[in-house]
Motif scaffolding. Sequence first.
Motif, PDB file in Angstrom:
ATOM      1  N   UNK A 121       0.852  -1.192   0.000  1.00  0.00           N
ATOM      2  CA  UNK A 121       0.000   0.000   0.000  1.00  0.00           C
ATOM      3  C   UNK A 121       0.889   1.243   0.000  1.00  0.00           C
ATOM      4  N   UNK A 122       0.545   2.197  -0.837  1.00  0.00           N
ATOM      5  CA  UNK A 122       1.309   3.440  -0.868  1.00  0.00           C
ATOM      6  C   UNK A 122       1.072   4.258   0.385  1.00  0.00           C
ATOM      7  N   UNK A 123       2.108   4.965   0.829  1.00  0.00           N
ATOM      8  CA  UNK A 123       1.955   5.863   1.973  1.00  0.00           C
ATOM      9  C   UNK A 123       2.502   7.236   1.649  1.00  0.00           C
ATOM     10  N   UNK A 124       1.732   8.251   2.023  1.00  0.00           N
ATOM     11  CA  UNK A 124       2.167   9.638   1.872  1.00  0.00           C
ATOM     12  C   UNK A 124       2.990  10.102   3.053  1.00  0.00           C
ATOM     13  N   UNK A 125       3.103   9.266   4.057  1.00  0.00           N
ATOM     14  CA  UNK A 125       3.651   9.717   5.334  1.00  0.00           C
ATOM     15  C   UNK A 125       4.987   9.053   5.650  1.00  0.00           C
ATOM     16  N   UNK A 126       5.846   9.024   4.651  1.00  0.00           N
ATOM     17  CA  UNK A 126       7.201   8.504   4.840  1.00  0.00           C
ATOM     18  C   UNK A 126       8.168   9.358   4.022  1.00  0.00           C
ATOM     19  N   UNK A 127       9.302   9.672   4.609  1.00  0.00           N
ATOM     20  CA  UNK A 127      10.310  10.449   3.900  1.00  0.00           C
ATOM     21  C   UNK A 127       9.830  11.825   3.519  1.00  0.00           C
ATOM     22  N   UNK A 128      10.256  12.298   2.367  1.00  0.00           N
ATOM     23  CA  UNK A 128       9.959  13.670   1.934  1.00  0.00           C
ATOM     24  C   UNK A 128       8.529  13.841   1.474  1.00  0.00           C
ATOM     25  N   UNK A 129       7.792  12.739   1.266  1.00  0.00           N
ATOM     26  CA  UNK A 129       6.432  12.862   0.752  1.00  0.00           C
ATOM     27  C   UNK A 129       5.491  13.509   1.756  1.00  0.00           C
ATOM     28  N   UNK A 130       5.823  13.464   3.044  1.00  0.00           N
ATOM     29  CA  UNK A 130       4.954  14.044   4.066  1.00  0.00           C
ATOM     30  C   UNK A 130       4.731  15.526   3.811  1.00  0.00           C
TER      31      UNK A 130
END
Length: 236
Positions: A121-130
Amino acid sequence: MYVVDIDTPYPGAWIIVPAFNEAKVIGDVIADLRQTFVHVVCVDDGSRDDTADIALRAGAHVVRHPVNLGQGAAIQTGVEYARSQPGATVFVTFDADGQHRVKDVVAMIERLSRGDVDVVIGTRFAGSTVSHTPILKRFILRAAAWLSPSSRRLHLTDAHNGLRVFDRTVADNLNLSMSGMSHASEFVKLIDENGWRVTEEPVEILYTDYSMSKGQPLVNGVNIVFDGFLRGRMRR
């Protein structure tokens, strides 16, 4: 007639694109996917515009709902269509509004190919994507994940991300009953109930003016959690 290119790097992958009134962007979304994946199925969920015709011209298989049933129903239809195709082994859900990136799908398929998980599942809340997620939207989405017992047990941070990659085992047993946006919570609950192995992969969501205008109101985050709770009560 669709001709399979045996030289494609992902011959068993099927990309499932649920779409409702996306005529403005669906052609570009499908064309972009088709540069990497030979198999793309667009489920036209009762659109009142030319979404289906444009998707077909762009090279997608097209399945049509006569009326709008909701994203969950469109995804279920797409999965059922894809799993009936010879050689289908990898399944991807991909939004029609231009928010998702093909390069993220490739990374997620590569992660799935290691064989130690059934779902990515893709996550927006890891690394620079946050930092790319609007603050209020980030708060609602993180809260929704935290409020879900299944998400907490599975250590998921972004359970409502529409970008998912899963294997044949999941596809063959997927039976979404929540037809609307609450299908995201139901998907996570099914992962938990079936013991499917899951992990997250960092992805970037492209928040354009168009995709933001098509997005669901933030209050729907509360509705999604409530619908998930209601489903749990109904299954007892």
